[in-house]
Design a protein around this motif. Structure first.
Motif, short mmCIF file in Angstrom:
data_model
loop_
_atom_site.label_atom_id
_atom_site.label_comp_id
_atom_site.label_asym_id
_atom_site.label_seq_id
_atom_site.Cartn_x
_atom_site.Cartn_y
_atom_site.Cartn_z
N GLU A 33 -7.10 -7.91 4.00
CA GLU A 33 -7.29 -6.51 3.74
C GLU A 33 -6.71 -6.35 2.43
N ALA A 34 -5.42 -7.20 2.08
CA ALA A 34 -4.81 -6.90 0.68
C ALA A 34 -5.83 -7.43 -0.32
N ALA A 35 -6.31 -8.49 -0.14
CA ALA A 35 -7.31 -9.06 -1.07
C ALA A 35 -8.57 -7.97 -1.50
N ALA A 36 -9.03 -7.42 -0.43
CA ALA A 36 -10.19 -6.34 -0.48
C ALA A 36 -9.76 -5.37 -1.38
N LEU A 37 -8.49 -4.79 -0.92
CA LEU A 37 -7.86 -3.53 -1.52
C LEU A 37 -7.74 -3.84 -3.19
N ASP A 41 0.88 -1.34 0.10
CA ASP A 41 -0.09 0.15 -0.08
C ASP A 41 0.90 1.30 0.12
N ILE A 42 1.97 1.03 0.77
CA ILE A 42 2.79 2.23 0.80
C ILE A 42 3.50 2.42 -0.44
N LEU A 43 3.91 1.63 -1.16
CA LEU A 43 4.50 1.76 -2.71
C LEU A 43 3.45 2.17 -3.70
N TRP A 57 -11.10 -11.40 -6.37
CA TRP A 57 -10.45 -10.87 -5.15
C TRP A 57 -11.53 -10.32 -3.92
N TYR A 58 -12.51 -9.98 -4.19
CA TYR A 58 -13.63 -9.95 -3.08
C TYR A 58 -13.93 -11.15 -2.52
#
Length: 293
Positions: free
Chosen positions: A243-247, A213-215, A268-269
């Motif tokens: 959280e990564a999959a949802a994003l 997320d930062i990158l 992904w959801y």
């Protein structure tokens, strides 16, 4: 293995332990949880602390049969936290640091009827005093959860730092969170980024999601690298980070950083929902079959 099996059948406790380990890992015989538990339980009942710990660990996580053993021996073993706690306690009392960590974890995060936060903190501390990084991490978490003020937060952060110094990925991630927020340590975004990167490289799914997320967004003055950020997010999602999959679902649905792809968004959801992400589950429920952004 034939000699080991003969010794185990003759009642040699050490042989029972090693035979149980062999069946558990599948390194020298086909993996078989039933046989692993059988032989480990024999050694554990005879007072073998190592067998008590390995039996507790096997029961705490459960075990699925490997493809090469499935259908030939068994389908693994069911998770049994209650029995795991009993064996872990005996091994912990026998001085096995890893067992002290396992027993402390069960007392902290196990079933409600087994939880005892104060006893958990004591066992984490005993493991820490034996030099266990996991013990220092558990001690730090216990102190931070109970911290009523800055001085206590600093003590908790110091314990987490001891674990991070051993390059424990979960400790590096937590220390990054503390450093980012200024809890127990001074705020330092650059240092936090380095900790997240190290934890991600070490295999922490939560850190991989954070670093991705930062990158992706170039947060807090960090360098932006969309392609690298997406790679870390996918790695985190495939490692089980909801959280990564949802994003990733959000990005695919909105067409942010990637082309619009509703089919990929739904995939992904679904992964996030299967991992317990409630918002992703609601989004899936509300999306019609022909959904488009």
């Amino acid at each position: 293995m034939r000699s080991l099996a003969r010794a185990a059948r003759a009642g040699d406790v050490e042989a029972c332990f090693h035979l149980g380990q062999s069946y558990s890992t599948g390194k020298t015989v086909p993996q078989c949880a039933t046989e692993a538990i059988r032989w480990l339980r024999l050694a554990a009942s005879a007072g073998h602390s190592g067998a008590q710990f390995h039996l507790a660990a096997l029961l705490a996580q459960g075990n699925r049969a490997s493809p090469r053993s499935q259908g030939l021996f068994d389908s693994g073993c069911a998770r049994d936290i209650v029995e795991a706690a009993s064996w872990a306690q005996r091994a912990a009392e026998g001085g096995i640091a890893d067992a002290q960590v396992l027993y402390a974890w069960i007392l902290r995060d196990g079933p409600a009827e087994l939880r005892d936060p104060e006893a958990s903190a004591v066992w984490y501390r005993r493991a820490a005093e034996s030099g266990s990084p996991e013990g220092w991490l558990g001690t730090g978490i216990a102190l931070l959860r109970a911290a009523p003020g800055p001085a206590d937060e600093a003590t908790g952060a110091a314990a987490v730092t001891r674990a991070a110094d051993a390059r424990l990925p979960a400790a590096l991630h937590l220390l990054g969170m503390l450093t980012e927020a200024g809890i127990g340590v001074p705020v330092d975004k650059s240092a936090a980024h380095r900790l997240f990167q190290a934890a991600a490289a070490g295999g922490s799914p939560a850190a991989q999601a954070k670093w991705g997320d930062i990158l992706l967004h170039g947060r807090d003055g960090g360098r932006r690298n969309v392609g690298e950020g997406l790679r870390w997010l996918r790695r985190a999602a495939h490692s089980g980070d909801a959280e990564a999959a949802a994003l990733l679902g959000d990005l695919c649905f909105r067409g942010e950083a990637v082309p619009v792809d509703v089919v990929a968004a739904k995939a992904w959801y679904r992964r996030a929902a299967a991992l317990g992400h409630e918002a992703a589950r609601r989004i899936l429920h509300e999306m019609p079959d022909n959904a488009s952004p």
